[in-house]
Write an enzyme that holds these catalytic residues in place. Sequence first.
Site, PDB file in Angstrom:
ATOM      1  N   ASP A  50       0.825  -1.200   0.000  1.00 24.07           N
ATOM      2  CA  ASP A  50       0.000   0.000   0.000  1.00 24.07           C
ATOM      3  C   ASP A  50       0.863   1.256   0.000  1.00 24.07           C
ATOM      4  O   ASP A  50       0.350   2.367   0.055  1.00 24.07           O
ATOM      5  CB  ASP A  50      -0.992   0.016   1.155  1.00 24.07           C
ATOM      6  CG  ASP A  50      -0.336  -0.205   2.501  1.00 24.07           C
ATOM      7  OD1 ASP A  50       0.907  -0.140   2.559  1.00 24.07           O
ATOM      8  OD2 ASP A  50      -1.053  -0.438   3.487  1.00 24.07           O
ATOM      9  N   SER A  51       2.187   1.096  -0.095  1.00 21.77           N
ATOM     10  CA  SER A  51       3.065   2.235  -0.369  1.00 21.77           C
ATOM     11  C   SER A  51       2.726   2.856  -1.718  1.00 21.77           C
ATOM     12  O   SER A  51       3.110   4.001  -2.000  1.00 21.77           O
ATOM     13  CB  SER A  51       4.536   1.815  -0.340  1.00 21.77           C
ATOM     14  OG  SER A  51       4.748   0.624  -1.076  1.00 21.77           O
TER      15      SER A  51
ATOM     16  N   GLU B 292      -0.174  -6.271   8.612  1.00 18.31           N
ATOM     17  CA  GLU B 292       0.510  -5.408   9.570  1.00 18.31           C
ATOM     18  C   GLU B 292      -0.031  -5.570  10.973  1.00 18.31           C
ATOM     19  O   GLU B 292      -1.217  -5.828  11.172  1.00 18.31           O
ATOM     20  CB  GLU B 292       0.328  -3.932   9.164  1.00 18.31           C
ATOM     21  CG  GLU B 292       1.193  -3.484   8.023  1.00 18.31           C
ATOM     22  CD  GLU B 292       1.125  -1.975   7.856  1.00 18.31           C
ATOM     23  OE1 GLU B 292       0.501  -1.297   8.703  1.00 18.31           O
ATOM     24  OE2 GLU B 292       1.700  -1.473   6.887  1.00 18.31           O
TER      25      GLU B 292
ATOM     26  N   GLU C  63      10.119  -3.640  10.639  1.00 14.49           N
ATOM     27  CA  GLU C  63      10.295  -2.319  10.052  1.00 14.49           C
ATOM     28  C   GLU C  63      10.721  -1.290  11.093  1.00 14.49           C
ATOM     29  O   GLU C  63      10.074  -1.131  12.131  1.00 14.49           O
ATOM     30  CB  GLU C  63       9.013  -1.839   9.361  1.00 14.49           C
ATOM     31  CG  GLU C  63       9.167  -0.474   8.711  1.00 14.49           C
ATOM     32  CD  GLU C  63       8.045  -0.118   7.754  1.00 14.49           C
ATOM     33  OE1 GLU C  63       8.072   1.022   7.233  1.00 14.49           O
ATOM     34  OE2 GLU C  63       7.155  -0.948   7.514  1.00 14.49           O
TER      35      GLU C  63
END
Length: 328
Positions: free
Chosen positions: A25-26, A113, A179
């Site tokens: 979704d970047s 996520e 991350e």
Amino acid sequence: MVTAYDHPSAVHLELAGIDICLVGDSASMVVHGHDTTLPISLSKKCFSIAAPSLVAPSGRFSSAIFRLGRTSQVQISWRQSDPLSHLLCILFLAVDAAVRILKEGGMDAIKLEGGSPSRITAAKAIVEAGIAVMGHVGLTPQAISVLGGFRAQGKNIASAVVETAMALQEVGCFAVVLECVPAPVAAAATSALRIPTIGIGAGPFFVLVYHDLLGMIQHPHHAKVTPKFCKQFGQVGEVINKALLENKEEVTNGSFTGPAHSPYKISSCNVDGFSKELQKLGLEKAASAAAKTAEKIETGELSSEGKNPPDKCCGLVLDFHSRRKIVT
């Protein structure tokens, strides 16, 4: 692991032998221009993943992952006082979105996520539905409103990062992304897990966004949101800008296009017949233009020397003092 959001970029990953293509979704930021990953919808996500998945049958991709954030626009009501119904609705939405991503996008797996109890339960439900899941802990961009922005994680709660990664392993995730956590935390998590870890600004196994890696986007807006851990392996944006400026210059002065760029021929007799048909329709000016152009080609006068700058193109008057956005 590198991102790709369309077929051409996926082909480049294929040719380079990149093991995993992440259609994340970047895309919300590097493709659609938003400041965060939050605005992109599930429908846009599915649209983004369909093209890269067409490259996968070659076998070069071991897996294509999609980040599953705020999953679905389907609205289901539940009673606030019934937490079990609430949880079941969340699980339904998570599994439904994951199934849609695989069916519409042709993905091999999804990336989920977060490490909250509900996310871990969702990961378990998706795995039990027969869908491979990659976990994601540390900085989770879909939760930046809770985390306080794009900030490094695991400085004060390092053990929680490791415990969360282990919990995701236990519910069946085949790998975990770490991350923006400190290197010692990433090393501890990697050592504690039986499954692979992939770092984003953490550890030796890295994933980068395609546009960042290539130095593709030169706009100040993008520079503002480019993570500090990125390494640019090229300056593709400069090459693109140079090519566009050269194109504009040659179109303006008339050196593009020339005969080499108009390879489709028509015989002299056909030109005569064409001109006569135009005259019958009362299009004398058009007939004259066709005849003159054919004559210039015949005599070699029509060349790419920049002597005949165009004033019209496809019926649209070229206006270099204003820019237009045209959708076909």
